[in-house]
Design an enzyme around this catalytic site. Structure first.
Site, PDB file in Angstrom:
ATOM      1  CG  HIS A 190       9.465 -35.675 -31.926  1.00 57.04           C
ATOM      2  ND1 HIS A 190       9.379 -37.075 -32.636  1.00 57.04           N
ATOM      3  CD2 HIS A 190       9.699 -35.493 -30.908  1.00 57.04           C
ATOM      4  CE1 HIS A 190       9.516 -37.957 -31.941  1.00 57.04           C
ATOM      5  NE2 HIS A 190       9.789 -37.235 -30.696  1.00 57.04           N
TER       6      HIS A 190
ATOM      7  NE  ARG B 131       4.087   1.498  -1.179  1.00 56.86           N
ATOM      8  CZ  ARG B 131       5.481   1.239  -1.622  1.00 56.86           C
ATOM      9  NH1 ARG B 131       6.661   0.867  -2.152  1.00 56.86           N
ATOM     10  NH2 ARG B 131       5.273  -0.097  -0.575  1.00 56.86           N
TER      11      ARG B 131
ATOM     12  CG  ASN C  10       2.346  -1.154   2.788  1.00 57.19           C
ATOM     13  OD1 ASN C  10       2.249  -2.320   1.859  1.00 57.19           O
ATOM     14  ND2 ASN C  10       3.965  -0.692   2.128  1.00 57.19           N
ATOM     15  N   GLY C  11       1.208  -3.523   4.749  1.00 59.28           N
ATOM     16  CA  GLY C  11       2.222  -4.819   5.533  1.00 59.28           C
ATOM     17  C   GLY C  11       1.196  -5.393   5.790  1.00 59.28           C
TER      18      GLY C  11
ATOM     19  CE  LYS D 226       6.340 -12.341 -19.585  1.00 62.60           C
ATOM     20  NZ  LYS D 226       5.516 -12.789 -18.698  1.00 62.60           N
TER      21      LYS D 226
ATOM     22  CE  LYS E 296      -0.220  -7.035 -14.405  1.00 64.51           C
ATOM     23  NZ  LYS E 296       1.193  -7.818 -15.188  1.00 64.51           N
TER      24      LYS E 296
ATOM     25  CD1 TRP F 245      -1.352  -5.609  -2.596  1.00 71.08           C
ATOM     26  CD2 TRP F 245      -2.287  -4.160  -4.636  1.00 71.08           C
ATOM     27  NE1 TRP F 245      -1.879  -6.494  -3.101  1.00 71.08           N
ATOM     28  CE2 TRP F 245      -2.119  -5.874  -4.853  1.00 71.08           C
ATOM     29  CE3 TRP F 245      -2.797  -4.079  -5.593  1.00 71.08           C
ATOM     30  CZ2 TRP F 245      -2.291  -6.478  -5.900  1.00 71.08           C
ATOM     31  CZ3 TRP F 245      -2.951  -4.382  -6.988  1.00 71.08           C
ATOM     32  CH2 TRP F 245      -2.728  -5.558  -6.732  1.00 71.08           C
TER      33      TRP F 245
ATOM     34  CB  CYS G  69      -0.708  -0.585   1.397  1.00 64.47           C
ATOM     35  SG  CYS G  69      -1.654  -1.606   1.496  1.00 64.47           S
TER      36      CYS G  69
ATOM     37  CD  GLU H 229       3.702 -10.578 -22.454  1.00 64.58           C
ATOM     38  OE1 GLU H 229       3.121 -10.406 -22.003  1.00 64.58           O
ATOM     39  OE2 GLU H 229       4.436 -10.802 -21.495  1.00 64.58           O
TER      40      GLU H 229
HETATM   41  O1  M6R Z   1      -4.299 -11.675 -15.070  1.00 64.61           O
HETATM   42  P1  M6R Z   1      -3.973 -12.873 -15.205  1.00 64.61           P
HETATM   43  O2  M6R Z   1      -2.763 -13.248 -15.066  1.00 64.61           O
HETATM   44  O3  M6R Z   1      -5.306 -13.931 -15.500  1.00 64.61           O
HETATM   45  O4  M6R Z   1      -3.466 -12.308 -17.179  1.00 64.61           O
HETATM   46  C1  M6R Z   1      -3.436 -13.537 -18.014  1.00 64.61           C
HETATM   47  C2  M6R Z   1      -2.349 -13.584 -18.954  1.00 64.61           C
HETATM   48  O5  M6R Z   1      -3.456 -12.629 -19.802  1.00 64.61           O
HETATM   49  C3  M6R Z   1      -1.214 -12.971 -18.689  1.00 64.61           C
HETATM   50  O6  M6R Z   1      -0.556 -14.175 -17.661  1.00 64.61           O
HETATM   51  C4  M6R Z   1      -0.421 -12.592 -19.784  1.00 64.61           C
HETATM   52  O7  M6R Z   1       0.042 -13.854 -20.945  1.00 64.61           O
HETATM   53  C5  M6R Z   1       0.730 -11.250 -19.475  1.00 64.61           C
HETATM   54  N1  M6R Z   1       1.216 -10.262 -20.005  1.00 64.61           N
HETATM   55  C6  M6R Z   1       2.006 -12.272 -19.423  1.00 64.61           C
HETATM   56  O8  M6R Z   1       3.268 -11.465 -19.491  1.00 64.61           O
END
Ligand code: M6R
Length: 615
Positions: free
Chosen positions: A511, A27, A101-102, A492, A610, A75, A2, A495
């Site tokens: 294969h 945060r 916070n904690g 990773k 996100k 949070w 938080c 993306e």
């Molecule tokens: O919030 P979620 O964990 O459900 O999200 C799932 C995916 O959209 C998420 O993991 C996505 O693949 C990320 N951008 C990967 O880094």
């Protein structure tokens, strides 16, 4: 995680605190609140939602006058995000007010004691317990606020950064920290308190960062006095001159949120098992699992539903659950599961994994499973999220907000939670011996330090990134527990750098993908000592004879792979089931550095959100 802010001095506190909360919203952002002392009483306003929601409400609800105040952006950890659970919290008398916070781990037992002594509670939070504990000590011991805070904190197990004031002593704020950050800005007859220096950077460059187990009594007239919480000894304040700008401070000095979150993993993993892994008693304590033990133990199978990185964590969990608890597991893409008329019965346990708790496909998969009578358990990071509310029970990862679109700490903390669940079930089913169980717990406890060690490869990983940043394709290979890590490493890279990358089980290479290998193809091979090592070494030999460039992720002290590979990145040794928590670290760093060198927007890659709240 938080954000906390406080002010005591000669200016109006409200605008400083409000602006500070906006800066700390990274945060936590599920609720916010401010308490001000207006010269006669405490005026408090708080709400579920963002700081903007608070601003709209507060200015209608209370006077914004006063030169002493505290504010919080939350949070959630205990209690869903709602108005009542938001901070600040009053003590029962209404004299004291706190922001925190904690996590107070022993809050339930403290609460029971306080209830016996006549205290009542409005919220579900651990924080309201703490402020009443402070009040109780203050009354019983007839002490000043500072001493009462100190005595109370010595009864507390957990992590905290707190700020408290007493309306009867409006010339002081008491702050303390253990495990959560707290900075004190020193101005001319004025003092600022915050989780980081961003709320006060334009007022002063002089700051004291409290160390763990320290508390400070901040007096308008007398300045700052710091003491050790345990033994009451005085600490000479170390005032630093801040060199950072605002953006650097919000990102904790890191260039990007992704890098910050990669580096947060040791503490995030620790927060995940804090209060759950009780090493001395060799116990795993997770209320969501204990309360539903029968459902888990009678399950014909576990079906894991998730998307993206969370799905990769689910794949790791498949190995863990089957290995340790001997329960059959199926891992499903939520988006496929929801549309293919799957066979689900009342004897199935469905585990839904999601960082955001808002992923539309995962949410729909949960609803489908529930409609067929399955028991649905959630593993989420965001407290009070849709998935957390929709599931029958669950366990939070406690990773703190993840801002970078590329999931990093969410992945490792999800694996940590799933490991705890698998171990708890294995113990209950008797599928693990007590010595193996203990050994697993000890190894898990060592993981945060080993992740720290794995992070030391950062500079070396950067040199590898510089060599391969311009290639168009990457392959990632792993076996067993590290096959999902290969998938995650490839995701990773894709993306955030937009380089094409594929993850495969190492043995699948022959294969098909082997046809891609030539001197231009870098292949990341996870080849840790435990688990199919010799087989992976054979795969590496096959790559080498086709001139592929090999980047090996190996256990410290490895010799065999070192002789074959073009580069090796070492990670500390651990048991096989925990190795994904370490092998994933250099892969996160590799994708980060490549994307950065290519000038990509690391935290907000193109086309991605996100939380994917549409199907
Ligand atoms: O919030 P979620 O964990 O459900 O999200 C799932 C995916 O959209 C998420 O993991 C996505 O693949 C990320 N951008 C990967 O880094």
């Amino acid at each position: 995680m938080c954000g906390i802010v406080g002010y005591i001095g000669h200016r109006e506190a409200y605008p400083i605190i409000l602006k500070g909360l906006k800066r700390l919203e990274y945060r936590g952002y599920d609720s916010a609140g401010i308490a001000l002392y207006d010269g006669a009483d405490i005026k408090l306003s708080k709400t579920k939602g963002k700081v903007l929601d608070l601003e709209a409400r507060l200015e209608k609800e209370i006077s914004t006058k006063g030169t002493l105040g505290i504010g919080h952006t939350r949070w959630a950890t205990h209690g869903v995000p709602n108005d009542v659970n938001s901070h600040p919290h009053y003590s029962n008398s209404g004299d004291l007010v706190i922001i925190h916070n904690g996590i107070i781990e022993n809050y339930e037992s403290l609460k029971k004691e306080l209830i016996k002594r006549g205290y009542t509670f409005k919220s579900d939070t651990d924080t309201e317990v703490l402020i009443n504990l402070i009040e109780d000590v203050k009354k019983n011991e007839n002490t000043k606020l500072g001493k009462a805070v100190q005595i109370a904190l010595n009864q507390v197990i957990g992590a905290y950064a707190i700020a408290v004031f007493d309306k009867n002593k409006p010339n002081e704020i008491v702050v303390a920290r253990l495990g959560s950050p707290l900075a004190i800005g020193i101005g001319e007859d004025e003092f600022f308190i915050a989780s980081d220096a961003s709320p006060f950077i334009e007022y002063t460059k002089n700051a004291i960062y409290l160390e763990d187990e320290e508390m400070a009594i901040i007096r308008r007239d007398k300045g700052v006095k710091i003491r050790k919480i345990k033994d009451d000894s005085l600490v000479a304040p170390y005032i630093q001159e801040l060199q950072l700008n605002l953006e650097q401070i919000e990102k904790g000095g890191y260039e990007h949120f992704m890098l910050k979150e990669i580096y947060e993993q040791p503490s995030a993993i620790l927060d995940t098992f804090r209060g759950r892994l009780l090493i001395n008693e060799a116990i795993i304590k997770m209320a969501g699992v204990e309360d539903n033990m029968k459902r888990f133990l009678n399950a014909d199978r576990i079906i894991i539903v998730a998307c993206g990185t969370s799905w990769h964590a689910g794949l790791v969990a498949e190995y863990i659950f089957e290995d340790l608890a001997r329960i059959p597991v199926e891992v499903e893409y939520a988006s496929e599961f929801r549309y293919r008329n799957p066979i689900i019965t009342e004897n199935d346990v469905v585990i839904a994994i999601s960082q955001s708790g808002e992923t539309a496909d995962t949410l729909a998969a949960i609803k489908l499973a529930k409609s067929k009578g399955a028991f649905v358990f959630g593993v989420c990071n965001v407290v009070g999220s849709s998935i957390a509310r929709e599931t029958h029970a669950g366990a939070y990862t406690h990773a703190g907000p993840e801002i970078g679109v590329a999931s990093t700490k969410a992945f490792t903390t999800q694996i940590t939670v799933l490991t705890l669940i698998a171990l708890r079930l294995a113990r209950a089913k008797g599928t693990i011996s007590s010595s193996d169980y203990r050994h697993n717990l000890i190894e898990l406890e060592l993981i945060p330090d080993k992740v720290k060690k794995a992070l030391e490869s950062d500079e070396y990983v950067k040199t590898i990134a510089a060599i391969y940043k311009d290639v168009h394709n990457f392959l990632y290979l792993g076996r067993g527990y590290n096959f999902p890590v290969a998938l995650e490493g490839a995701l990773k890279l894709k993306e955030i750098s937009y380089i094409h990358a594929e993850g495969y089980p190492a043995a699948e290479m022959k294969h098909g993908p082997i046809a891609l290998i030539d001197e231009n193809m870098p292949i990341v091979v996870i080849a840790t000592k435990k688990g199919h090592y010799e087989k992976v070494v054979s795969n590496i030999q096959e790559i080498k004879s086709r001139k592929g460039k090999i980047i090996g992720i190996v256990t410290e002290g490895d010799i065999q792979v070192k002789e074959l590979a073009d580069h090796v990145i070492e990670v500390p040794e651990t048991i096989e089931s925990l190795s994904p928590l370490l092998t994933t670290i250099p892969l996160q760093l590799l994708s980060y550095h490549i994307a950065l060198m290519l000038g990509k927007n690391v935290d907000q890659p193109r086309n991605l959100a996100k939380a994917v709240t549409v199907e």
